[in-house]
Design a protein around this motif. Structure first.
Motif, PDB file in Angstrom:
ATOM      1  N   VAL A  10      74.688   6.355  -5.919  1.00  0.00           N
ATOM      2  CA  VAL A  10      75.874   5.656  -5.400  1.00  0.00           C
ATOM      3  C   VAL A  10      75.521   4.841  -4.158  1.00  0.00           C
ATOM      4  CG1 VAL A  10      78.101   6.068  -4.287  1.00  0.00           C
ATOM      5  CG2 VAL A  10      77.557   7.250  -6.370  1.00  0.00           C
ATOM      6  N   ILE A  97      83.270   6.926  -0.039  1.00  0.00           N
ATOM      7  CA  ILE A  97      82.940   5.695  -0.762  1.00  0.00           C
ATOM      8  C   ILE A  97      84.028   5.473  -1.807  1.00  0.00           C
ATOM      9  CG2 ILE A  97      81.320   4.742  -2.478  1.00  0.00           C
ATOM     10  CD1 ILE A  97      79.048   5.827  -0.880  1.00  0.00           C
ATOM     11  N   THR A  98      84.432   4.228  -1.981  1.00  0.00           N
ATOM     12  CA  THR A  98      85.458   3.940  -2.988  1.00  0.00           C
ATOM     13  C   THR A  98      84.782   3.578  -4.304  1.00  0.00           C
ATOM     14  OG1 THR A  98      86.899   3.134  -1.252  1.00  0.00           O
ATOM     15  CG2 THR A  98      87.498   2.545  -3.495  1.00  0.00           C
ATOM     16  N   VAL A  99      85.149   4.322  -5.340  1.00  0.00           N
ATOM     17  CA  VAL A  99      84.621   4.062  -6.679  1.00  0.00           C
ATOM     18  C   VAL A  99      85.804   3.961  -7.635  1.00  0.00           C
ATOM     19  CG1 VAL A  99      83.160   4.910  -8.549  1.00  0.00           C
ATOM     20  CG2 VAL A  99      82.490   5.333  -6.194  1.00  0.00           C
ATOM     21  N   ALA A 100      85.908   2.845  -8.318  1.00  0.00           N
ATOM     22  CA  ALA A 100      87.004   2.616  -9.278  1.00  0.00           C
ATOM     23  C   ALA A 100      88.359   2.891  -8.637  1.00  0.00           C
ATOM     24  CB  ALA A 100      86.789   3.474 -10.525  1.00  0.00           C
TER      25      ALA A 100
END
Lengths: 140, 65
Positions: A10, A97-100
């Motif tokens: 990531v 962390i921004t995911v989707a």
């Protein structure tokens, strides 16, 4: 909190990892939520001969490692990692962390590298130069 | 480390800096997708290898796989 190889991916490490490693907050409420999630993805202990064993609440409340296979792939729920570091101790060493569109708490690459430097595991030693180079090249 | 020559140290020989830069240029979601693609590729290769092994063994044994 996502830790291990996927946490490094990531953050930009060009490695390939098959399993998801998490360190979970070991409160009764959170373990209950984790149990619900594990049931939803059909988690059972891996490398256990005989009948598939469903997740065990007491094991998840402790510092040991619960290694599952799920309908989505392997998942390791770790009560604590290197040196007994648990969710609370790792929290200041993590980031969101921004995911989707979702927030994902991830152990920082700096911490992952620090742990891998102390590791005697052959796979960790092999990956260390790559992770160190990612750290060097990563924008601050 | 880092001039990209093949005579770099053994450690740096393990590191493909262009791969790192390509991965760092992606966002976290794209990095996860890249890992998924690689996992699928590895599984496909493993499956292909197993099939090839079975085919070769069957050939040696004089029967269809």
């Amino acid at each position: 909190m996502l830790v291990g190889g996927l946490a490094a991916v990531v953050q930009g490490a060009p490695i390939t990892t098959f399993d998801v490693d998490i360190v979970h907050h070991r409160t009764a409420e959170n373990v209950h939520r984790l149990m619900m999630f594990l049931a939803a993805v059909g988690a059972r202990y891996r490398n256990r001969p005989g009948q598939p064993l469903p997740p065990n609440r007491n094991a998840l409340m402790g510092p040991s490692h619960s290694l599952f296979v799920t309908n989505l792939g392997p998942l390791d729920a770790l009560g604590a990692i290197e040196g007994g570091a648990d969710y609370h101790q790792l929290l200041p060493l993590s980031m969101i962390i921004t995911v989707a569109g979702r927030s994902l708490r991830v152990l920082s690459l700096e911490t992952i590298v620090a742990f891998k430097r102390l590791s005697t595991d052959a796979k960790d030693r092999l990956r260390l130069p790559v992770l160190e180079e990612v750290l060097r090249r990563k924008p601050k | 480390m880092g001039d990209g020559s093949v005579n770099d140290s053994t450690e740096s020989a393990l590191v493909d800096e262009s791969l790192i830069d390509a991965m760092l240029a992606l966002n976290p979601e794209e990095r996860l997708r890249q890992n998924d693609r690689m996992v699928r590729t590895v599984l496909l290769l493993r499956q292909g290898f197993e099939t090839a092994k079975a085919t070769m063994k069957a050939g040696r044994d004089g029967r269809e796989p």
